[in-house]
Design a protein around this motif. Structure first.
Motif, PDB file in Angstrom:
ATOM      1  N   ASP A 128     -46.936 102.528 -30.787  1.00  0.00           N
ATOM      2  CA  ASP A 128     -47.413 104.007 -31.055  1.00  0.00           C
ATOM      3  C   ASP A 128     -48.905 103.650 -31.568  1.00  0.00           C
ATOM      4  O   ASP A 128     -49.012 102.904 -32.380  1.00  0.00           O
TER       5      ASP A 128
ATOM      6  N   PRO B  99     -50.166 110.958 -36.237  1.00  0.00           N
ATOM      7  CA  PRO B  99     -49.274 112.108 -36.080  1.00  0.00           C
ATOM      8  C   PRO B  99     -50.216 113.344 -36.002  1.00  0.00           C
ATOM      9  O   PRO B  99     -51.165 113.439 -36.951  1.00  0.00           O
TER      10      PRO B  99
ATOM     11  N   THR C  82     -45.374 120.353 -40.861  1.00  0.00           N
ATOM     12  CA  THR C  82     -44.448 119.925 -39.811  1.00  0.00           C
ATOM     13  C   THR C  82     -45.219 118.932 -38.976  1.00  0.00           C
ATOM     14  O   THR C  82     -46.427 119.599 -38.597  1.00  0.00           O
TER      15      THR C  82
ATOM     16  N   ASN D 271     -45.624 116.342 -35.336  1.00  0.00           N
ATOM     17  CA  ASN D 271     -45.224 116.200 -33.869  1.00  0.00           C
ATOM     18  C   ASN D 271     -44.226 114.824 -33.951  1.00  0.00           C
ATOM     19  O   ASN D 271     -43.622 114.300 -32.887  1.00  0.00           O
ATOM     20  N   GLU D 272     -44.327 113.944 -34.916  1.00  0.00           N
ATOM     21  CA  GLU D 272     -43.546 112.541 -34.873  1.00  0.00           C
ATOM     22  C   GLU D 272     -43.375 112.401 -36.278  1.00  0.00           C
ATOM     23  O   GLU D 272     -44.050 112.736 -37.198  1.00  0.00           O
ATOM     24  N   VAL D 273     -42.392 111.330 -36.517  1.00  0.00           N
ATOM     25  CA  VAL D 273     -42.422 110.834 -37.870  1.00  0.00           C
ATOM     26  C   VAL D 273     -43.583 110.256 -38.495  1.00  0.00           C
ATOM     27  O   VAL D 273     -44.107 109.512 -37.928  1.00  0.00           O
TER      28      VAL D 273
ATOM     29  N   GLN E 273     -45.252 107.649 -40.856  1.00  0.00           N
ATOM     30  CA  GLN E 273     -44.949 106.367 -41.530  1.00  0.00           C
ATOM     31  C   GLN E 273     -46.224 105.920 -42.683  1.00  0.00           C
ATOM     32  O   GLN E 273     -47.312 106.250 -42.299  1.00  0.00           O
TER      33      GLN E 273
END
Length: 294
Positions: free
Chosen positions: A235, A239, A280, A282-284, A286
């Motif tokens: 990745d 995000p 919110t 679009n991905e987790v 980290q």
């Protein structure tokens, strides 16, 4: 598992720590020797080794396979016995390839198969038709089921041989990869796969595909039966905030950043002076050294 043999066999258990296991000196014996008992059932054939006579087209041959047991070893009815032949690289859970070995079209040979005969109460003969080409040369194991509910299990020959050998005619060898090759790789590593064969074309546009789906009916020619989950790509993007699914409502101008001044009095708690947000992405998201993007 270790298959039983026609006679008692004693084995040693050997261990390698994982360093230079290709060298015999890296292995050492652990524990005491152990003995595997005598096989209850054994087979014999009119030919332990079958030679292919046709270079391309299927050559039809026939062999008789006789399964025997010592007197009073078991008390199953020989009329219920079943036998099948599978590639030696597979176990007996796999179905018999009826394009290569047939007993009247069934997945195994039994009392309803042509040529079946009960010689004695402890001996049964099965007749198999072989339709083989050059690429089918190799070793095949004999699997037996005495109808006790334990399923098919590999049995040895009366001479201790573990398989039926299908040989190519002398001086012939077809072009192509060798069958039954096995490969291994360490999870999370990059591994090269070396596929060997005879008279392979070079250069070539040949391809390989890894298939995680296992089963007797899995076919390499059907794309619908392939199942493999590749390792996800690294990745490299941060995000992104999904304003439509966040609170306050999407009418606020986030523009991928939080503007405290834009919240106004409506977005703040009158009791604590603090603000509660639901963001919110679009991905987790980290945090820490493994987090990607900015």
């Amino acid at each position: 598992s270790i298959s039983a043999a026609p006679t008692h066999m004693t084995y040693n258990m050997c261990y390698c720590s994982g360093v230079r296991c290709n060298e015999p000196s890296s292995w050492s014996v652990v524990g005491a020797p152990f003995t595997v008992g005598v096989a209850t059932y054994t087979w014999s054939a009119t030919a332990d080794s079958v030679a292919i006579t046709g270079p391309i087209a299927h050559t039809v041959q026939q062999i008789s396979l006789t399964v025997t047991r010592p007197a009073f070893a078991t008390f199953t009815d020989p009329d219920d016995w079943l036998v099948k032949v599978v590639d030696y690289s597979l176990d007996c859970r796999h179905a018999m390839d009826t394009m290569l070995f047939s007993c009247g079209g069934a997945q195994s040979c039994g009392s309803s198969s042509p040529g079946f005969s009960i010689d004695t109460q402890d001996s049964v003969t099965f007749v198999l038709n072989l339709r083989l080409t050059m690429i089918d040369a190799g070793s095949y194991r004999v699997c037996f089921n005495d109808a006790t509910g334990s399923g098919f299990e590999a049995i040895p020959s009366t001479t201790g041989q573990r398989h039926i050998t299908v040989r190519q005619p002398e001086g012939t060898s077809p072009r192509g990869v060798f069958r039954g090759q096995r490969f291994t790789a360490l999870a999370g590593s990059t591994t090269g796969i070396n596929v060997t064969g005879h008279r392979l074309l070079a250069p070539t546009d040949s391809k390989i595909l890894l298939n995680a789906k296992q089963g007797a009916t899995t076919s390499c020619g059907s794309n619908a039966e392939f199942a493999f989950s590749p390792r996800p790509l690294a990745d490299s993007e941060a995000p992104m905030l999904v304003t439509a699914a966040s609170l306050p409502s999407s009418s606020y101008e986030f523009d991928n950043a939080i503007h405290w001044e834009a919240l106004g009095a409506a977005g703040r708690s009158h009791n604590s002076g603090a603000s509660t947000l639901m963001l919110t992405f679009n991905e987790v998201v980290q945090a820490g050294a493994n987090a990607a993007g900015t």
